[in-house]
Write an enzyme that holds these catalytic residues in place. Sequence first.
Site, PDB file in Angstrom:
ATOM      1  N   ASP A  84      31.871 -21.640 -77.095  1.00 30.16           N
ATOM      2  CA  ASP A  84      31.277 -22.391 -77.777  1.00 30.16           C
ATOM      3  C   ASP A  84      30.973 -23.628 -77.342  1.00 30.16           C
ATOM      4  OD1 ASP A  84      33.943 -23.278 -77.540  1.00 30.16           O
ATOM      5  OD2 ASP A  84      34.451 -23.214 -79.696  1.00 30.16           O
ATOM      6  N   GLU A  85      31.479 -23.903 -75.959  1.00 33.74           N
ATOM      7  CA  GLU A  85      30.907 -25.293 -75.573  1.00 33.74           C
ATOM      8  C   GLU A  85      29.439 -25.295 -75.178  1.00 33.74           C
ATOM      9  OE1 GLU A  85      33.343 -26.749 -72.415  1.00 33.74           O
ATOM     10  OE2 GLU A  85      35.169 -25.714 -73.250  1.00 33.74           O
TER      11      GLU A  85
ATOM     12  N   TYR B 103      30.142 -27.428 -66.319  1.00 39.37           N
ATOM     13  CA  TYR B 103      30.840 -26.186 -66.791  1.00 39.37           C
ATOM     14  C   TYR B 103      29.834 -25.342 -67.991  1.00 39.37           C
ATOM     15  CZ  TYR B 103      33.374 -22.746 -69.640  1.00 39.37           C
ATOM     16  OH  TYR B 103      33.803 -21.440 -70.400  1.00 39.37           O
TER      17      TYR B 103
END
Length: 329
Positions: free
Chosen positions: A119-120, A145
């Site tokens: 979900d990031e 990331y």
Amino acid sequence: MLVTGGAGFIGANFVHYTVRHHPEYRIRVLDALTYAGNRASLAPVDDRVAFVPGDICDAALVDSLVADADVVVHFAAESHVDNSLRDPEPFVRTNLIGTFTLLEAVRRHGVRFHHISTDEVFGDLPLDATGKFTEQTAYDPSSPYSATKAGSDLLVRAWVRSYGVAATLSNCANNYGPFQHVEKFIPRQVTNVLTGERPKLYGTGVNVREWTHVDDHNAAVHLILRQGRIGETYLIGSGDERSNREIVELILALMDRPTDGYDHVPDRPGHDLRYANDSTRLRTELGWRPRFDSFRDGLAATIDWYRANEWWWKPQKQATEESYRRLGR
Ligand code: NAD
Ligand code: TDX
């Protein structure tokens, strides 16, 4: 079934889950055994799994393994935000070039592909709102990331649209459970308590995460493999949101320590405030429900696992804490 990253946290649990619940699969794991990979995580299923040490960026190796598979489930990634802030290069390499290499191979051989994401990729949500990420939320990653995970998702979508690759994607919220590296939030705090260190909370600890047990994540992946629509993205999340501070205090309480026995350390740069997934599509279309409906019980079982399996995490603990000390965290 070819499982990339099967010696990592979620990948190893996926292999265990598959052996337990879907014995019809013959499983091969491709994993480079980076600092995050642990061959011992697969020891209990060694007789059921073929392990190939190797890099997902190695096109010749990937091609030969994909040619021999019916389905590829792609977990391999550099996965830790703090590491990506210190040195983004391996993230660009593994998460982008590695996913590209796999996509080219599944395209050549017409193999079904499932891409594991986070979900990031959506950035974060405000703390003072109840809205959640949906499959339509625009990508807005914050860290190296999450930017490389976002890029890998977009590659998968383009390979579906342009080349007809039979792929699905899932974006899960934070996972917890056994075999998670001690660099991550929950295992770090639990093993700190077990080694006589105080838990370390970034900033004031108001940041919120949605916690999903790793087996619930992997159950969703199997549903998507069986019934998911090609080209579709499915968000996965238990609905259980907690502030980091609440979790540190709960860990201390479950481990019979005073609940104020932790340290505040300097915050992570660019620290995402809140993540929460709307998993309605997965629940209504595929009938997914989290089995671990009590976070407290799941956390207590996870603490028990770390207590009982010091042999697994102890060798990584000192180096991990030294690298946090260098960051001042
Ligand atoms: P992890 O860091 O525990 O494991 C990653 C595994 O990939 C390791 O075994 C490592 O050796 C392997 N690997 C790394 N680079 C490789 C390369 N170039 N070639 C082959 N193998 C390589 O990660 P995790 O927490 O298990 O995450 C797995 C996947 O799930 C990732 O794609 C991550 O983005 C995603 N995800 C994780 C979470 C979470 O809470 N941990 C949540 C949502 C999504
Ligand atoms: O010591 C710590 N203290 C602390 O307060 C650590 C290691 C973390 N934190 C905070 C930062 C985050 O708000 O706890 C929260 C969780 O931290 P991480 O375990 O590093 O996870 P996060 O950054 O939320 O990302 C995780 O979930 C999404 C996974 O690591 C990713 O791979 C996944 O994509």
